[in-house]
Design an enzyme around this catalytic site. Structure first.
Site, mmCIF file in Angstrom:
data_model
loop_
_atom_site.group_PDB
_atom_site.id
_atom_site.type_symbol
_atom_site.label_atom_id
_atom_site.label_comp_id
_atom_site.label_asym_id
_atom_site.label_seq_id
_atom_site.Cartn_x
_atom_site.Cartn_y
_atom_site.Cartn_z
ATOM 1 N N ASP A 37 0.864 -1.183 0.000
ATOM 2 C CA ASP A 37 0.000 0.000 0.000
ATOM 3 C C ASP A 37 0.898 1.230 0.000
ATOM 4 O O ASP A 37 1.196 1.795 1.047
ATOM 5 C CB ASP A 37 -0.931 -0.028 1.216
ATOM 6 N N HIS A 38 1.329 1.625 -1.198
ATOM 7 C CA HIS A 38 2.319 2.687 -1.340
ATOM 8 C C HIS A 38 1.758 3.867 -2.124
ATOM 9 O O HIS A 38 0.875 3.691 -2.976
ATOM 10 C CB HIS A 38 3.559 2.168 -2.071
ATOM 11 N N GLU A 107 6.269 4.105 6.320
ATOM 12 C CA GLU A 107 7.561 4.590 5.822
ATOM 13 C C GLU A 107 7.417 6.037 5.378
ATOM 14 O O GLU A 107 6.371 6.434 4.835
ATOM 15 C CB GLU A 107 8.053 3.754 4.620
#
Length: 321
Positions: A37-38, A107
């Site tokens: 899931d970016h 991230e």
């Protein structure tokens, strides 16, 4: 017996291709499918990053058997946890109970895009704890008001909830995160084959839980071509998660990995046509006690051939382990 999954790698494939790969992966016998899931790919050379939740909604309709999972969603910056609760409940209904919500603290690469900055590790962990509490509360279908240190929810209700709450997997990396998240999560997610993580998590759950890992491979009939592709698209992997969680852009990953050589990548990632070698690369996860391992086949251009020629015999070898 361990279960083996296929990774819908949003960073390297477009949305229509991902749905097609998901169908093929189910057909060849994978037990579950996980989706990254970016907002951005790790490297510009990967070239994609469609919205994972739309892809998973389509995959839920294109498949009928495999479990589906986010690996992982960060419910603290780019998404508010109240929104994640609604998305997860909807996907569970669409998939008829096949969805696991995989969560992590995120991230910088994906979360900085909304302009809220990138907090320290301890703040990220505390925010994740609050987010899980909010998601759990909303999945009851009740009206929820929440006033935490980092999040507020004002008279929210998820109107369409499944009969059974969505199971939650949480990414952990050490004793501190296990202590924080084992009481909150149903299943453990980890990216390193560490038996102490599994043991610590399972103690909290009396062994009634799952430990879900992930490992990249690069199958190709030509080993040199496999190494070249892995180096082009996956050399970011060499930095380790302590680095990978902090860099903000694909350009940063390109700069950080500029001195990583093809042979360095080949030492970390099993590459080439030898299915026994590819299967053996998964063994450390099994020996560490992981119950589920998802494979990442590197490279969009290799997926059709991998799924048609290599996936089924590779699964036979993995199950024989």
């Amino acid at each position: 017996m361990a279960q083996f999954g296929y990774t819908l790698m949003c960073e390297q494939s477009g949305p229509r291709e991902l749905v097609r790969y998901a169908q093929a992966a189910e057909d060849v016998g994978f037990d579950f499918e996980v989706s990254s899931d970016h907002y951005s790919p790790w490297l510009v050379s990967q070239g994609h990053s469609p919205y994972a939740w739309t892809v998973l909604g389509a995959v839920a309709q294109a498949t009928s058997r495999v479990e589906l999972m986010t690996y992982v969603t960060c419910p603290t910056t780019r998404y508010h946890p109240a929104v994640v609760a609604q998305k997860a409940a909807t996907l569970q209904l669409l998939s008829e109970g096949r969805f696991i919500l995989g969560l992590g603290s995120g991230e910088n690469l994906n979360e900085h895009v909304v302009g809220e900055g990138w907090p320290s590790v301890d703040v990220r962990q505390t925010k994740l704890e609050e987010a899980i509490e909010i998601i759990r509360a909303l999945h009851t279908g009740d009206l929820v008001t929440y006033d935490g240190e980092y999040f507020r929810v004002d008279s929210a209700r998820v109107w369409d909830v499944p009969d059974s709450p969505v199971e939650i997997g949480v990414a952990v990396s050490g004793e501190a995160s296990i202590a924080s998240f084992a009481p909150l999560g149903d299943h453990m997610i980890a990216v390193e084959p560490k038996s102490d993580l599994v043991e610590g998590w399972m103690q909290e759950h009396d062994g009634e839980s799952r430990a879900i890992g992930q490992i990249p491979i690069c199958w190709d009939p030509d080993r040199d071509a496999a190494i070249e592709r892995a180096h082009e698209q996956f050399r970011w992997f060499a930095g380790g998660w302590g680095v990978n969680s902090e860099l903000p852009t694909p350009a940063s990953f390109t700069a950080a990995s500029q001195f990583v050589r093809p042979e360095d990548v080949a030492e970390q990632i099993a590459c080439g046509p030898d299915l026994d070698e590819l299967a053996e690369s998964v063994r450390p996860y099994l020996e560490a006690g992981f119950t589920d391992v998802a494979l990442v086949q590197i490279g969009d251009e290799s997926q059709d051939r991998f799924l048609a020629e290599a996936a089924e015999p590779l699964l036979e070898r993995l199950r024989a382990l």
